[in-house]
Design an enzyme around this catalytic site. Structure first.
Site, short mmCIF file in Angstrom:
data_model
loop_
_atom_site.label_atom_id
_atom_site.label_comp_id
_atom_site.label_asym_id
_atom_site.label_seq_id
_atom_site.Cartn_x
_atom_site.Cartn_y
_atom_site.Cartn_z
CG ASP A 13 -1.76 1.21 1.38
OD1 ASP A 13 -2.45 1.54 0.40
OD2 ASP A 13 -1.76 1.86 2.44
CB SER A 14 0.14 4.76 -0.71
OG SER A 14 -1.09 4.79 0.00
CB CYS A 76 -2.79 0.97 -2.44
SG CYS A 76 -2.95 2.72 -2.77
CD GLU A 156 -3.02 8.44 7.40
OE1 GLU A 156 -2.13 9.21 7.79
OE2 GLU A 156 -2.90 7.69 6.41
CB CYS A 188 -10.15 4.96 0.03
SG CYS A 188 -8.73 5.65 0.89
CG HIS A 190 -7.10 5.65 5.05
ND1 HIS A 190 -6.27 5.10 4.11
CD2 HIS A 190 -6.30 6.41 5.87
CE1 HIS A 190 -5.03 5.51 4.32
NE2 HIS A 190 -5.02 6.29 5.39
N1 DGL Z 1 -4.12 3.78 0.11
C1 DGL Z 1 -4.79 4.80 -0.67
C2 DGL Z 1 -5.99 4.18 -1.40
O1 DGL Z 1 -6.52 3.15 -1.04
C3 DGL Z 1 -5.22 5.96 0.20
C4 DGL Z 1 -4.06 6.82 0.71
C5 DGL Z 1 -3.27 7.51 -0.38
O2 DGL Z 1 -3.78 8.46 -1.00
O3 DGL Z 1 -2.14 7.10 -0.63
O4 DGL Z 1 -6.42 4.72 -2.38
#
Ligand code: DGL
Length: 269
Positions: A13-14, A76, A156, A188, A190
């Site tokens: 993931d990012s 992600c 977050e 997403c 989150h």
């Molecule tokens: N992990 C990213 C997503 O699921 C969200 C956070 C980001 O913008 O890197 O799209």
């Protein structure tokens, strides 16, 4: 069972958000070893260009392949939306699962009125990846997407039941509810943490949690490939990040719902 079955699943993931996927994988596949990479030095990806995300993603995949992973899980949404195809080319025959394919599939199986809403980052929305995945299976489905970038920092911050988050969710959902969607994809990493709040703001709308659907898809893919690890009562879970892991640990334990023992910082590229 051969040696490959013992190899870990590579999840990436990012940043910290993909831990919602790790949590779902640990629940669905409790005997699997996992290697996680979160690009905490370069997050967020949701506002970056396709070219940049592709470059970063290839570096992450190289790193995970060096760890002898037996499958890749693109946790992600933004990476899946922009670099999914290139990752699959690079992975060859290895199973590659991603939140968008699994989420689109689950949404189609859930909707009754054929009207699906998606909330995601800007880059995911602009890529049109969810609509493409849904329309490739049913072109008659109405797909309404809404970028919801403010929800990422709110989650977050731990504001999962805060008035500010509630008003933000309400604002983002307005156009989707006007279109009478009956299914909403939490597109997403989150957003699964906001399930209770989103459920209150969208009564009667079914929520699709891509983390859970991706874990299920992973279980099916590993089983089909004969790659399940069925003899591993003490699975190993390692976490790698690209920036100092302090904040990753604090936020990550909330995402994961348990403590993290092994976190290491590495430099990519
Ligand atoms: N992990 C990213 C997503 O699921 C969200 C956070 C980001 O913008 O890197 O799209």
């Amino acid at each position: 069972m051969n040696n490959t079955n013992q190899c870990p699943i590579g999840v990436f993931d990012s940043g910290v958000g993909g831990l919602t996927n790790v949590r779902a994988l640990m629940e669905r596949l409790p005997m699997e070893n996992i290697v996680y990479f979160g690009d905490t030095a370069r997050v967020p990806y949701g506002t970056k260009s396709r070219a940049t995300i592709e470059t970063f993603s290839m570096q992450i995949v190289d790193f995970l392949l060096e760890h002898d992973v037996k499958a890749l899980v693109i946790a992600c949404n933004t990476i899946a939306a922009t670099a999914g195809q290139r990752i699959r080319q690079k992975a060859g025959n290895m199973p590659v699962l991603d939140v968008i394919s699994a989420g689109a599939q689950a949404a189609l199986a859930t909707t009754r009125n054929n009207k699906i809403g998606i909330i995601a980052t800007n880059t995911t929305v602009n890529s049109n990846a969810y609509a493409r995945a849904i329309h490739s299976q049913n072109s008659a489905t109405l797909v309404r997407t809404q970028a919801a970038p403010l929800l990422v920092p709110l989650v977050e911050e731990g504001w999962l039941d805060h008035e500010v988050t509630r008003l933000t969710v309400r604002e983002y959902l307005k156009p989707l509810l006007v279109d009478n969607i009956d299914t909403l994809v939490l597109g997403c990493t989150h957003f699964p943490l906001l399930k209770p709040l989103i459920g209150q703001e969208a009564p009667g709308v079914a929520l699709v949690d891509s983390a859970i659907t991706t874990a299920e898809a992973t279980a099916q893919a590993l089983s089909a490939a004969g790659l399940l690890n069925s003899e591993n009562p003490a699975p190993d879970c390692r976490f790698y990040v690209s920036d100092i892991p302090l904040r990753f640990r604090t936020i990550g334990e909330r995402f994961l719902g348990r403590s993290m023992e092994q976190i290491e910082m590495v430099t990519l590229g």
